[in-house]
Design an enzyme around this catalytic site. Structure first.
Site, PDB file in Angstrom:
ATOM      1  N   ASP A  27      23.317 -51.482 -63.346  1.00 19.90           N
ATOM      2  CA  ASP A  27      21.992 -51.753 -62.786  1.00 19.90           C
ATOM      3  C   ASP A  27      21.546 -53.181 -63.107  1.00 19.90           C
ATOM      4  O   ASP A  27      21.734 -53.652 -64.245  1.00 19.90           O
ATOM      5  CB  ASP A  27      21.013 -50.753 -63.414  1.00 19.90           C
ATOM      6  CG  ASP A  27      19.652 -50.742 -62.744  1.00 19.90           C
ATOM      7  OD1 ASP A  27      19.573 -50.339 -61.583  1.00 19.90           O
ATOM      8  OD2 ASP A  27      18.658 -51.142 -63.398  1.00 19.90           O
TER       9      ASP A  27
ATOM     10  N   GLU B  56      40.387 -50.938 -72.311  1.00 23.44           N
ATOM     11  CA  GLU B  56      40.958 -50.194 -73.447  1.00 23.44           C
ATOM     12  C   GLU B  56      41.422 -48.818 -72.992  1.00 23.44           C
ATOM     13  O   GLU B  56      42.072 -48.090 -73.735  1.00 23.44           O
ATOM     14  CB  GLU B  56      39.888 -49.994 -74.537  1.00 23.44           C
ATOM     15  CG  GLU B  56      39.544 -51.255 -75.297  1.00 23.44           C
ATOM     16  CD  GLU B  56      38.293 -51.053 -76.161  1.00 23.44           C
ATOM     17  OE1 GLU B  56      37.812 -49.907 -76.304  1.00 23.44           O
ATOM     18  OE2 GLU B  56      37.796 -52.065 -76.682  1.00 23.44           O
TER      19      GLU B  56
HETATM   20  C1  NOJ Z   1      17.846 -50.925 -59.324  1.00 25.87           C
HETATM   21  C2  NOJ Z   1      17.778 -49.456 -59.116  1.00 25.87           C
HETATM   22  O1  NOJ Z   1      18.613 -49.116 -58.040  1.00 25.87           O
HETATM   23  C3  NOJ Z   1      16.334 -49.140 -58.851  1.00 25.87           C
HETATM   24  O2  NOJ Z   1      16.164 -47.812 -58.424  1.00 25.87           O
HETATM   25  C4  NOJ Z   1      15.538 -49.428 -60.091  1.00 25.87           C
HETATM   26  O3  NOJ Z   1      14.162 -49.260 -59.821  1.00 25.87           O
HETATM   27  C5  NOJ Z   1      15.758 -50.869 -60.564  1.00 25.87           C
HETATM   28  N1  NOJ Z   1      17.128 -51.262 -60.525  1.00 25.87           N
HETATM   29  C6  NOJ Z   1      15.268 -51.052 -61.977  1.00 25.87           C
HETATM   30  O4  NOJ Z   1      16.127 -50.391 -62.860  1.00 25.87           O
END
Ligand code: NOJ
Ligand code: CA
Length: 555
Positions: free
Chosen positions: A215, A263
């Site tokens: 993310d 790993e």
């Molecule tokens: C991207 C994620 O896909 C989204 O749903 C989220 O709100 C933001 N990153 C923050 O983590």
């Protein structure tokens, strides 16, 4: 070479490159299947539906966050990275899911959220309980305020969900959050932060998880010495000098992660969510880093031949250069579903449309779905991996009329109720034609479903050869047989017009392995169908003509 770790459970096939051409199904756990009748999807629910995913033919599932979370942002506010939200199940349930998935030869990809924690993470609680300048605060980005009394934020940075990116704590300091205030940003210059995430990667890899979705991968490195940043996105520098995103230093973090992922046998796969401009996005996907980066170009493109052709060409060229494999995404949990986007007039503002509960401008739902099916079939013919978001295989539309008092997205609150946000694509999916939640569970779901959802349920579509579910099943099965290598040859005159690739043709056609071709008519009018046997078509094909807004695969 160091000793490779053997996971607790392994898929039946052992190809280390499984991810390069995979179909990956995205599960949004809280909205997939509820087995204990609390209205919230759970891990056991996902396990119970593994046979369904196997019948769809997908290679992997990506689980959006299932970790303990106060749900300030749909689980992307993680309170503990190495555990399961008790409302969703236990670690044993997760192990059972991974095992069941592997028995069906389906890989499991886990979402890691390294840019920020939840404000209920033990580290953030400790930071609040500690003094300015303490090691507890140094895991996050705490700063003194600006202005003579320090009562102004340290910089003008704004949060992605609206409002300032800084929130003040009682002792007067401010902390940074690129998203909601409940999502404090970590300081990735702190070695303790780095070590902890390496531990998390090993924790899930040891349990047999096959890969990670990362993310906000482009946000980890920040230059805090630059207080000014243009709020107009178009004015941002795209060369690595933006103080917040896509800075060069971020790559050193992912090079370290690659060492950890290697790993394992097979090495764990990874895909970056990196909203970086095209040439720089490829850096995250290098084999020495994550291996793949999401290509979100199609999320922002209209249903248009030239747009698709250009995006395909650019992305294939880019992945060839970096040694990655390309990714294709038409829908995910952050955007209006593609059947709906394609049914709205060109250029329609989907945020504004949602504010009218989906009434203005008018949605042409039939056309949207016809186009969505054509786009999906085209994308499934491309080299690289395709990400399918739960419910798109049923042809679901965005749920645009969720009552305002039921909305959960932090965008709704942070924008002062002017942007509804992403709940419309996160509504629990329908499994049966009737019932309190169309088979999602035994009680009303945490987000209300549209009344007509049952008509698009798995039960309604299963066995109907014309259904969208059947289209996905047939296409994914055929793809498994046909998808070999990563080569694509453009065909530039299928519609008889002689208009070449990059020209004004409304037909996009290309050949793959062994003469297998995909032909999409983006126009409204039929064009002559090229010769060959139709393997699968996104709509009815008759009398030697390829109807408008339709894709066929030919052998
Ligand atoms: C991207 C994620 O896909 C989204 O749903 C989220 O709100 C933001 N990153 C923050 O983590
Ligand atoms: Ca439940």
């Amino acid at each position: 070479m160091s000793q490779l770790r053997t996971p607790a459970s392994t898929p039946r096939t052992t190809d280390p490159d499984w991810w390069r051409n995979a179909v990956v199904y995205q599960v949004y756990p809280r909205s997939f299947a509820d087995t204990n009748g609390d209205g919230l999807g759970d891990v056991a629910g996902i396990t119970s539906r593994v046979p369904y995913l196997a019948s769809l033919g997908v290679d992997a599932m990506w689980l959006s966050p299932f970790f303990p979370s106060p749900l300030a942002d749909g689980g992307y506010d993680v309170a503990d990275y190495r555990s399961v939200d008790p409302r969703l199940g236990t670690l044993d349930d997760l192990d059972a899911l991974v095992r069941t998935a592997h028995e069906h030869d389906i890989r499991v990809i886990v979402d890691v959220v390294p840019n920020h924690t939840s404000d209920e993470h033990e580290w953030f609680r400790a930071a609040l309980a500690s003094a300015p300048g303490s090691p507890e605060r140094a895991r996050y980005v705490f700063r003194d305020g600006s202005g003579p009394a320090g009562d102004l934020p340290p910089s003008d940075w704004v949060s992605n969900f609206g409002g300032s990116a800084w929130t003040r704590v009682p002792d007067g300091q401010w902390y940074l959050h690129l998203f909601a205030p409940e999502q404090p940003d970590l300081d990735w210059e702190n070695p303790e932060v780095r070590e902890d995430f390496e531990r998390t990667l090993r924790f899930w890899s040891d349990r047999g998880v096959d890969g990670f979705r990362v993310d906000v991968a482009h946000g980890l490195a920040k230059d805090l010495s630059t207080p000014y940043r243009p709020s107009d996105e178009k004015a941002l520098p795209l060369d690595g000098s933006d103080p917040l995103y896509d800075r060069d230093e971020v790559h050193e973090i992912f090079a370290t992660w690659r060492d950890v992922l290697n790993e394992y046998d097979p090495p764990r796969a990874a895909v970056a969510e990196a909203w970086a401009p095209a040439p720089r996005r490829a850096l995250y996907a290098r084999p020495t880093e994550l291996g793949q980066a999401f290509n979100f170009d199609l999320l922002e493109a209209p249903f248009d031949a030239a747009a698709f052709r250009g995006i395909i060409q650019r992305n294939l060229a880019m992945s060839e250069q970096s040694g990655a494999s390309s990714t294709w995404v038409l829908s995910n949990h952050d955007v209006v579903r593609h059947a709906t986007r394609y049914g709205l007039p060109l250029g329609a503002d989907t945020d504004a449309w949602l504010m009218t509960d989906g009434t203005a401008p008018a949605l042409d739902a039939t056309r949207g779905l016809r186009r969505a099916r054509a786009a999906t079939l085209l994308v499934l013919a491309l080299p690289g991996s395709s990400y399918v978001y739960q419910g798109e295989e049923l042809g679901l539309h965005e749920a645009a009329a969720i009552p305002r008092d039921r909305l959960q997205d932090p965008k709704w609150i942070r924008t002062g109720h002017t942007v509804k946000g992403r709940d419309g694509c996160r509504v629990p999916i329908p499994w049966t034609t009737s019932g309190p939640s169309f088979g999602f569970g035994s009680v009303a779901p945490h987000l209300p479903q549209p009344a007509d959802f049952g008509a698009s349920s798995v039960e309604a579509e299963d066995g109907d050869p014309a259904s969208t579910l059947s289209l996905y099943r047939t296409a994914i099965a055929a793809r498994r047989r046909l998808q070999q290598g990563e080569a694509l040859t453009w065909i530039d005159a299928v519609d008889g017009s002689g208009v070449g690739v990059g020209g004004g043709s409304r037909v996009v056609a290309f050949a793959r392995h062994d003469g297998w071709r995909s032909v999409t008519n983006f126009g409204a009018d039929p064009v002559p169908l090229p010769s060959g046997t139709v393997i699968v078509a996104s709509g009815p094909v008759e009398d030697g003509m390829l109807p408008g807004e339709t894709t066929v695969w030919l052998d």
